[in-house]
Enzyme design. Structure first.
Site, PDB file in Angstrom:
ATOM      1  N   GLN A  71       0.768  -1.247   0.000  1.00  0.00           N
ATOM      2  CA  GLN A  71       0.000   0.000   0.000  1.00  0.00           C
ATOM      3  C   GLN A  71       0.802   1.302   0.000  1.00  0.00           C
ATOM      4  O   GLN A  71       0.485   2.229  -0.755  1.00  0.00           O
ATOM      5  CB  GLN A  71      -0.958   0.031   1.216  1.00  0.00           C
ATOM      6  N   ASP A 127      11.702 -10.261 -14.270  1.00  0.00           N
ATOM      7  CA  ASP A 127      12.396 -10.933 -13.167  1.00  0.00           C
ATOM      8  C   ASP A 127      13.713 -10.195 -12.953  1.00  0.00           C
ATOM      9  O   ASP A 127      14.637 -10.310 -13.766  1.00  0.00           O
ATOM     10  CB  ASP A 127      12.636 -12.412 -13.528  1.00  0.00           C
ATOM     11  N   LYS A 129      15.972 -10.737 -11.039  1.00  0.00           N
ATOM     12  CA  LYS A 129      17.136 -11.568 -10.707  1.00  0.00           C
ATOM     13  C   LYS A 129      17.631 -12.361 -11.916  1.00  0.00           C
ATOM     14  O   LYS A 129      18.537 -13.180 -11.807  1.00  0.00           O
ATOM     15  CB  LYS A 129      16.781 -12.487  -9.542  1.00  0.00           C
ATOM     16  N   ASN A 150       9.316   0.372  -2.098  1.00  0.00           N
ATOM     17  CA  ASN A 150       9.076   0.193  -0.657  1.00  0.00           C
ATOM     18  C   ASN A 150       9.305  -1.260  -0.260  1.00  0.00           C
ATOM     19  O   ASN A 150       8.512  -1.853   0.463  1.00  0.00           O
ATOM     20  CB  ASN A 150       7.680   0.677  -0.251  1.00  0.00           C
ATOM     21  N   ARG A 158      20.010  -5.869  -2.697  1.00  0.00           N
ATOM     22  CA  ARG A 158      20.228  -7.289  -3.054  1.00  0.00           C
ATOM     23  C   ARG A 158      19.907  -7.546  -4.517  1.00  0.00           C
ATOM     24  O   ARG A 158      20.473  -8.417  -5.150  1.00  0.00           O
ATOM     25  CB  ARG A 158      19.384  -8.209  -2.155  1.00  0.00           C
ATOM     26  N   TYR A 192       4.413  -2.999   8.725  1.00  0.00           N
ATOM     27  CA  TYR A 192       3.094  -2.802   8.120  1.00  0.00           C
ATOM     28  C   TYR A 192       2.376  -1.659   8.844  1.00  0.00           C
ATOM     29  O   TYR A 192       2.798  -1.240   9.928  1.00  0.00           O
ATOM     30  CB  TYR A 192       2.264  -4.091   8.223  1.00  0.00           C
ATOM     31  N   GLU A 193       1.291  -1.236   8.234  1.00  0.00           N
ATOM     32  CA  GLU A 193       0.505  -0.102   8.713  1.00  0.00           C
ATOM     33  C   GLU A 193       0.417   0.043  10.242  1.00  0.00           C
ATOM     34  O   GLU A 193       0.809   1.055  10.824  1.00  0.00           O
ATOM     35  CB  GLU A 193      -0.913  -0.222   8.125  1.00  0.00           C
ATOM     36  N   ASP A 222       0.532   3.864   5.969  1.00  0.00           N
ATOM     37  CA  ASP A 222       0.781   3.506   4.573  1.00  0.00           C
ATOM     38  C   ASP A 222       0.464   4.674   3.636  1.00  0.00           C
ATOM     39  O   ASP A 222       1.348   5.257   3.019  1.00  0.00           O
ATOM     40  CB  ASP A 222      -0.083   2.302   4.178  1.00  0.00           C
ATOM     41  N   GLY A 301      -8.298  20.131  19.021  1.00  0.00           N
ATOM     42  CA  GLY A 301      -7.870  21.524  19.165  1.00  0.00           C
ATOM     43  C   GLY A 301      -8.358  22.141  20.454  1.00  0.00           C
ATOM     44  O   GLY A 301      -8.725  21.444  21.402  1.00  0.00           O
ATOM     45  N   GLY A 302      -8.354  23.448  20.503  1.00  0.00           N
ATOM     46  CA  GLY A 302      -8.728  24.155  21.726  1.00  0.00           C
ATOM     47  C   GLY A 302     -10.236  24.307  21.908  1.00  0.00           C
ATOM     48  O   GLY A 302     -10.686  24.865  22.899  1.00  0.00           O
TER      49      GLY A 302
HETATM   50  N1  COA Z   1      11.763  -9.939  -9.642  1.00  0.00           N
HETATM   51  C1  COA Z   1      12.418 -10.722  -8.775  1.00  0.00           C
HETATM   52  N2  COA Z   1      12.336 -10.562  -7.442  1.00  0.00           N
HETATM   53  C2  COA Z   1      11.539  -9.575  -6.994  1.00  0.00           C
HETATM   54  C3  COA Z   1      10.827  -8.731  -7.853  1.00  0.00           C
HETATM   55  C4  COA Z   1      10.970  -8.934  -9.225  1.00  0.00           C
HETATM   56  N3  COA Z   1      10.337  -8.178 -10.118  1.00  0.00           N
HETATM   57  N4  COA Z   1      10.120  -7.852  -7.110  1.00  0.00           N
HETATM   58  C5  COA Z   1      10.392  -8.143  -5.830  1.00  0.00           C
HETATM   59  N5  COA Z   1      11.245  -9.185  -5.755  1.00  0.00           N
HETATM   60  C6  COA Z   1      11.803  -9.779  -4.561  1.00  0.00           C
HETATM   61  C7  COA Z   1      12.763  -8.855  -3.869  1.00  0.00           C
HETATM   62  O1  COA Z   1      14.016  -8.856  -4.492  1.00  0.00           O
HETATM   63  C8  COA Z   1      12.767  -9.442  -2.476  1.00  0.00           C
HETATM   64  O2  COA Z   1      13.593 -10.583  -2.465  1.00  0.00           O
HETATM   65  P1  COA Z   1      14.801 -10.865  -1.423  1.00  0.00           P
HETATM   66  O3  COA Z   1      14.236 -10.613  -0.045  1.00  0.00           O
HETATM   67  O4  COA Z   1      15.148 -12.285  -1.672  1.00  0.00           O
HETATM   68  O5  COA Z   1      15.894  -9.940  -1.698  1.00  0.00           O
HETATM   69  C9  COA Z   1      11.320  -9.878  -2.333  1.00  0.00           C
HETATM   70  O6  COA Z   1      10.795 -10.026  -3.633  1.00  0.00           O
HETATM   71  C10 COA Z   1      10.366  -8.836  -1.706  1.00  0.00           C
HETATM   72  O7  COA Z   1      10.864  -8.394  -0.612  1.00  0.00           O
HETATM   73  P2  COA Z   1      10.099  -7.772   0.632  1.00  0.00           P
HETATM   74  O8  COA Z   1       9.964  -6.347   0.435  1.00  0.00           O
HETATM   75  O9  COA Z   1      10.900  -8.256   1.791  1.00  0.00           O
HETATM   76  O10 COA Z   1       8.626  -8.415   0.670  1.00  0.00           O
HETATM   77  P3  COA Z   1       7.849  -9.009   1.925  1.00  0.00           P
HETATM   78  O11 COA Z   1       6.537  -9.430   1.391  1.00  0.00           O
HETATM   79  O12 COA Z   1       8.615 -10.062   2.650  1.00  0.00           O
HETATM   80  O13 COA Z   1       7.670  -7.775   2.930  1.00  0.00           O
HETATM   81  C11 COA Z   1       6.883  -5.585   3.605  1.00  0.00           C
HETATM   82  C12 COA Z   1       6.639  -6.838   2.756  1.00  0.00           C
HETATM   83  C13 COA Z   1       5.819  -4.575   3.247  1.00  0.00           C
HETATM   84  C14 COA Z   1       6.772  -5.948   5.100  1.00  0.00           C
HETATM   85  C15 COA Z   1       8.293  -5.033   3.313  1.00  0.00           C
HETATM   86  O14 COA Z   1       8.407  -4.852   1.926  1.00  0.00           O
HETATM   87  C16 COA Z   1       8.598  -3.717   4.021  1.00  0.00           C
HETATM   88  O15 COA Z   1       8.857  -3.677   5.219  1.00  0.00           O
HETATM   89  N6  COA Z   1       8.596  -2.597   3.262  1.00  0.00           N
HETATM   90  C17 COA Z   1       8.962  -1.294   3.759  1.00  0.00           C
HETATM   91  C18 COA Z   1       7.873  -0.697   4.595  1.00  0.00           C
HETATM   92  C19 COA Z   1       6.566  -0.623   3.883  1.00  0.00           C
HETATM   93  O16 COA Z   1       6.422  -0.058   2.836  1.00  0.00           O
HETATM   94  N7  COA Z   1       5.555  -1.170   4.545  1.00  0.00           N
HETATM   95  C20 COA Z   1       4.190  -0.943   4.174  1.00  0.00           C
HETATM   96  C21 COA Z   1       3.662  -1.908   3.282  1.00  0.00           C
HETATM   97  S1  COA Z   1       2.001  -1.442   2.951  1.00  0.00           S
END
Ligand code: COA
Length: 480
Positions: A71, A127, A129, A150, A158, A192-193, A222, A301-302
């Site tokens: 989000q 992809d 990677k 985000n 990475r 998260y939120e 968010d 507020g006040g």
């Molecule tokens: N191709 C290949 N890999 C991809 C990709 C693509 N197009 N897009 C994403 N990925 C991979 C990333 O490289 C990452 O892999 P890695 O951990 O092996 O390096 C993975 O997908 C996604 O990572 P991540 O962001 O850790 O996802 P998550 O689902 O585990 O975590 C959150 C979700 C929201 C908790 C986390 O992203 C976060 O804390 N974000 C910052 C704060 C935030 O915005 N929070 C609010 C969310 S509403």
């Protein structure tokens, strides 16, 4: 005055020079952005003579490499897309943004969670990677102005997309990130939120004194941080006009929530000097502790306020009105609710005298509001300039025609899920009508972007397709 003349003459001469000779090579950044104090900039074009609303969109020409998911990030890039930016959302082949499949209400169609946060964007599957995927990303990096992401801390690095890497390939690129926390003990945490609401001071100050901390329904962690990020991006773009280079923009969700909860940090400092007299706890004689307490529905507020019942509250959970006992209209309030003696009674006539009696005063107001619906109460009180507001349910908001008329609530059509409502642009620009369109299907624009934006020819496209960089990995054949 005498000193001003030469400066003005100099500025005039510079402006004349600028209009006569369109710069062949880039003008020196510092000179290019000199302003004369009237908001005029020497390198601005002549004011457009086109009718307002017909001079394109505010962010036409801006291209965003959108690596956002869930989000916070998507709200930011959706807003930029509404304002005209070309937002290219990069998604993992076969999977896409995880929200596409979350909280689904229509089988096999993108969820409202996804569609309401990704309108007006284009979707490409890559992809990141895969070596070929990285080639495509390199081209995208060169052609985009802003990379927004985000991911969890470290994920972008990475992927190989470190700041140094991106900046080397496109020194003008702005790299904008949402993270849960800024540098410090929690910087590596996923957030998260509601975690942000708790860490940013909102939850400890929301709810009733007797109850536990509460999170709010508004997604201040968010969507709130997405808004902050959009502002940061705009500022970085403006600075880039002068410096010619990009920069990193970081919005931590904890910081964003705290920014929205700043009045509570105000109160934290006041509490050290004495009780918070506008909190109903003060009138009830309950002593304050060391930290800002939860204040129920007290006004922020006040001007003391509270939520009062209206006709029908027994069956309708939203038959309530927020009522503010604004001091300048106290006499009108007394007349309308039928307590004219409160206008002159020293126990009620001044805001200070009323503070210890707020609970009883709101109980009397409620006796009155329970005789009418929230909308009747709204009409009546507003005739007397008394600030109040009906508690609107989401059903009422969804059906409210005035919000449709302003484009705040918009109905869009989607090929697999049909019509749905979304929130349009809450920021109205008089010369840039909002561009609110449906969200893209996963990878809907992959070929279009590869060929029309990045210039791959047909044989290169086939090579990319065969490489597996833009398609989901094939499921392994089950052993016979
Ligand atoms: N191709 C290949 N890999 C991809 C990709 C693509 N197009 N897009 C994403 N990925 C991979 C990333 O490289 C990452 O892999 P890695 O951990 O092996 O390096 C993975 O997908 C996604 O990572 P991540 O962001 O850790 O996802 P998550 O689902 O585990 O975590 C959150 C979700 C929201 C908790 C986390 O992203 C976060 O804390 N974000 C910052 C704060 C935030 O915005 N929070 C609010 C969310 S509403």
């Amino acid at each position: 005055m005498a000193k001003k003349k030469p400066k003005q003459a100099k500025a005039k001469a510079a402006a004349k020079k600028a209009t006569k000779k369109p710069a062949r090579k880039a003008a020196k950044p510092a000179a290019a952005k000199k302003t004369n104090g009237n908001g005029k900039s020497s390198n601005l074009p002549k004011p457009s003579s086109k009718p307002y609303g017909q001079a394109g969109r505010a962010l036409d020409g801006l291209r965003i490499l959108d690596f956002t998911h869930v989000q916070s990030g998507p709200t930011c890039t959706q807003l930029l897309a509404y304002m005209g930016a070309d937002v290219i959302k990069v998604e993992r082949p076969g999977a896409g943004d995880i929200t596409r499949g979350q909280l689904r209400d229509v089988p096999n169609a993108d969820s409202l969670y996804f569609t309401m946060l990704n309108g007006s964007k284009r979707s490409i599957t890559i992809d990141s990677k895969h070596p070929k995927g990285m080639d495509i990303l390199n081209r995208l990096i060169k052609t985009c102005d802003v990379l927004v992401e985000n991911f969890a801390p470290g994920a972008l690095d990475r992927m190989g997309l470190t700041w140094d890497y991106v900046h080397k390939h496109n020194p003008r690129m702005i790299v904008a990130s949402v993270k849960g926390f800024g540098p410090g003990p929690y910087e590596d945490c996923k957030v998260y939120e509601n975690v942000a609401q708790c860490a940013g001071g909102s939850a400890s100050t929301t709810g009733f004194r007797e109850g536990p901390p509460l999170v709010t329904g508004s997604q201040i962690g968010d969507s709130g941080t997405g808004l902050h990020l959009a502002l940061g991006i705009m500022a970085a773009l403006y600075q880039r006009n002068r410096t010619g280079r990009g920069q990193k923009v970081l919005c931590a969700m904890q910081d964003g929530v705290l920014n929205l909860a700043r009045v509570k940090l105000r109160d934290q400092q006041r509490i050290e000097k004495g009780p918070l007299t506008e909190y109903s706890q003060y009138g009830e004689g309950v002593p304050f502790g060391k930290a800002v307490p939860r204040a129920g529905n007290d006004s922020g507020g006040g001007q003391p306020g509270w939520i009062v019942k209206c006709k029908g509250w027994e069956n309708d959970p939203d038959a309530y009105l927020y009522f503010i006992t604004q001091a300048p209209v106290w006499n009108e309030i007394c007349d309308v609710i039928g307590e004219p003696t409160w206008k002159t009674d020293p126990g009620y006539a001044t805001p200070k005298a009323r503070l210890p009696k707020l609970k009883a005063i709101f109980a009397r107001i409620e006796q009155f509001t329970m005789t009418m619906t929230k909308f009747e109460a709204m009409d009546l009180f507003n005739k007397h300039d008394i600030p109040c507001g009906p508690i609107l349910s989401m059903k009422e908001i969804a059906e409210e025609q005035s919000l449709r008329a302003t484009g705040t609530v918009v109905e869009v059509d989607h090929p697999t899920r049909g019509k749905y409502l979304t929130v349009g642009n809450p920021i109205k620009l008089s010369d840039s009508p909002a561009d609110v369109r449906r969200s893209p299907l996963l990878g809907e624009h992959t070929e279009e972007i590869l060929t029309k934006v990045l210039g791959y020819n047909a044989s290169q496209l086939n090579e990319i397709k065969a490489s597996g960089a833009i398609t989901a990995p094939k499921k392994e054949e089950k052993a016979a």
